[in-house]
Design an enzyme around this catalytic site. Sequence first.
Site, PDB file in Angstrom:
ATOM      1  N   CYS A 142      36.894   1.419  -0.063  1.00 48.79           N
ATOM      2  CA  CYS A 142      37.752   2.082   0.914  1.00 48.79           C
ATOM      3  C   CYS A 142      39.227   1.720   0.731  1.00 48.79           C
ATOM      4  CB  CYS A 142      37.260   1.794   2.330  1.00 48.79           C
ATOM      5  SG  CYS A 142      37.978   2.935   3.559  1.00 48.79           S
ATOM      6  N   LYS A 163      41.565  11.929  11.166  1.00 46.80           N
ATOM      7  CA  LYS A 163      40.785  10.878  10.519  1.00 46.80           C
ATOM      8  C   LYS A 163      39.648  11.468   9.693  1.00 46.80           C
ATOM      9  CE  LYS A 163      38.307   6.590  11.680  1.00 46.80           C
ATOM     10  NZ  LYS A 163      37.854   5.710  12.784  1.00 46.80           N
ATOM     11  N   SER A 191      35.318   6.549   6.661  1.00 47.00           N
ATOM     12  CA  SER A 191      36.061   6.216   7.883  1.00 47.00           C
ATOM     13  C   SER A 191      37.438   5.724   7.471  1.00 47.00           C
ATOM     14  CB  SER A 191      35.314   5.141   8.682  1.00 47.00           C
ATOM     15  OG  SER A 191      36.059   4.801   9.838  1.00 47.00           O
ATOM     16  N   HIS A 234      31.632   4.190   2.358  1.00 47.98           N
ATOM     17  CA  HIS A 234      30.984   2.970   2.861  1.00 47.98           C
ATOM     18  C   HIS A 234      29.471   3.116   2.808  1.00 47.98           C
ATOM     19  CE1 HIS A 234      34.561   0.853   4.408  1.00 47.98           C
ATOM     20  NE2 HIS A 234      35.031   2.046   4.731  1.00 47.98           N
ATOM     21  N   GLU A 236      27.529   0.864   2.339  1.00 49.91           N
ATOM     22  CA  GLU A 236      26.937  -0.344   2.931  1.00 49.91           C
ATOM     23  C   GLU A 236      26.775  -0.235   4.445  1.00 49.91           C
ATOM     24  OE1 GLU A 236      31.338  -0.938   3.542  1.00 49.91           O
ATOM     25  OE2 GLU A 236      30.049  -0.036   2.004  1.00 49.91           O
ATOM     26  N   ARG A 248      34.349   2.944  20.209  1.00 42.89           N
ATOM     27  CA  ARG A 248      35.532   2.089  20.336  1.00 42.89           C
ATOM     28  C   ARG A 248      36.799   2.927  20.463  1.00 42.89           C
ATOM     29  NH1 ARG A 248      37.088  -0.260  14.832  1.00 42.89           N
ATOM     30  NH2 ARG A 248      37.831   1.906  14.740  1.00 42.89           N
TER      31      ARG A 248
END
Length: 598
Positions: A142, A163, A191, A234, A236, A248
């Site tokens: 990332c 985003k 992200s 990502h 993972e 959040r």
Amino acid sequence: MPVIIPKDLVGEDVLEREQIFIIGENRAQTQDIRPIKIAIVNLMPKKEETEIQFLRMLSNTALQIDLDLIRMGSHQSKNTEMEHLNKFYKTYDEIKNNKYDAMIITGAPVEKLEYENIKYWQELKNILEFAKTNVYSTMFICWAAQAALYYYYGIKNEVVDGKIFGVFEYEKLEEDKLLKGFDDEFLVPQSRHTYVKEKEVRKHSDLKILASREDTGVGLVTTRDNRFIFSFGHWEYDRETLHSEYIRDLEKGLEVSVPRNYYKDDTPEKGINVKWRSAGNLFFSNWINYCVYQVTPFHLEEIQQKNVSKFGGTSLSDAKQFSKVKNIILSEDDRGVIVVSAPGKRSNEDEKVTDLLIKTSDLKKRQEKINKILANLKRELNICNFEISKVLETVKKRFEDISLDLNLNEDIYLEIEECFKDIEDSRDPDFIISRGEYLNAKLMAKYLDYEFIDALELIAFDEAGEINVEESQSNIREKIKLNKKYVVPGFYGKDLSGNVKTFNRGGSDFTGSIIASALDSNIYENWTDVDGVMTSDPRKDNNAKTIPSLKYSELAKIIDDGAEVYQKDAIAPVMEKNITIKFLNTNSPDSKGTVVKD
């Protein structure tokens, strides 16, 4: 296979729940396996959560992995207890003299800042520089992928309007060992607020784009040698990671869209639909296996076996090439048996020695016919005699020039002279054609101060004109001693009458293959003038690429399809012993080449 981690880094209940297979350091030291040494530079705020995510990915590989966790010494983490960091993490200063098979540098929530304004940028630059010479393969995740592209190539990222958030589908743009076993399309969680344009990456020939989209920029980039891998997603991530980020951001009052293609029907109330995990596990497994484990060295000092190295004609076309070959041979002490072809082309306009000797043989046949023709054809006979002398003088001068440039002693000139007298007296095509390999082996043996063994003493043919493998291997084991080093001419052997019998063109491959099989070699090296087995003929296609690895059956198919990379019959002897074949480039000995094994 397990990941080796420090005691108490992760609780046993977490390991069991996450199905992470670990092994203690004490037990690891008693196993006769060299662990893969991996460092994880953890830049994420919630370090313990990130540890679990990467441990899960790494523990799925079939290898033992020894792990070092690295943190920024110039930055104080606010989300991880200092006790945890001091106990389990090291800083750059503590590892700067280490060597690693692989390294992972994670993303970080600093993507909207200028790189130079990041508090730990100098320390991260030290690590990026360290990775160039102390790590075999490094994966940047990332933001780290963007930072690494900026540091190594000067490629800047750009901020997007909204985003990049969710699970995005990518098309596999190129074949690469990292994507071995992948479908044409695959999914990756994303992200981030920044991206890198594809056109900026394509300005650098060293970089290869494996996945990209117009709305996300490049998704997966690698250097041609897979030493650096830039993964913008990502794989993972846990099931809940994107959901937690979404909640959040909502609680902070930020304007954020529902993560794309993440919830069932893009509706949070319907729950999460995980569909990236299989691709992620395969990606990490491919990286560890093909880009790290299979190409980093593992020294087996206690095994004393000879490796057979065959050098093609282009590798030995003149004295300069001989010098390169000598350096290659002497760079590894276990290159004890050297199989050579006759000198090949020195340029596109040049001719191979074997071609010239074939021409000599053909002329000899023509000469014999002319001798039977009546007197009115004597003129043509004289012309033929002249052509033979001219061709043989050309070939003879080739060997004399090599000998002179290598400062070989005068004895070799007598052997060259005697050999060409034998050629002039011979009517045997196989004998004539074989003298290129014979003399080249003589020269190489003198140059290396190795023992010369004539292929007549090793390779036997049966009454049907086929290789007598059993007798040949018996001869090889009897003649080639473990504590000596030899040069053997390829391409020919001895028939039942004791006369020279040649293989088909490319027969030096068969000679080396039989010797490697008889000696139970670990590796059979086949050196030529290209970087391995190519996707197409590099002389005709500038986009031809090296195929990094093949199975024996795949090599056979390539040969059946017309590629003149190897003699097909030479596959069987090494395949029966599961001996690895390596196709390597004499003019680029550091290139990885093509590895063939099952």
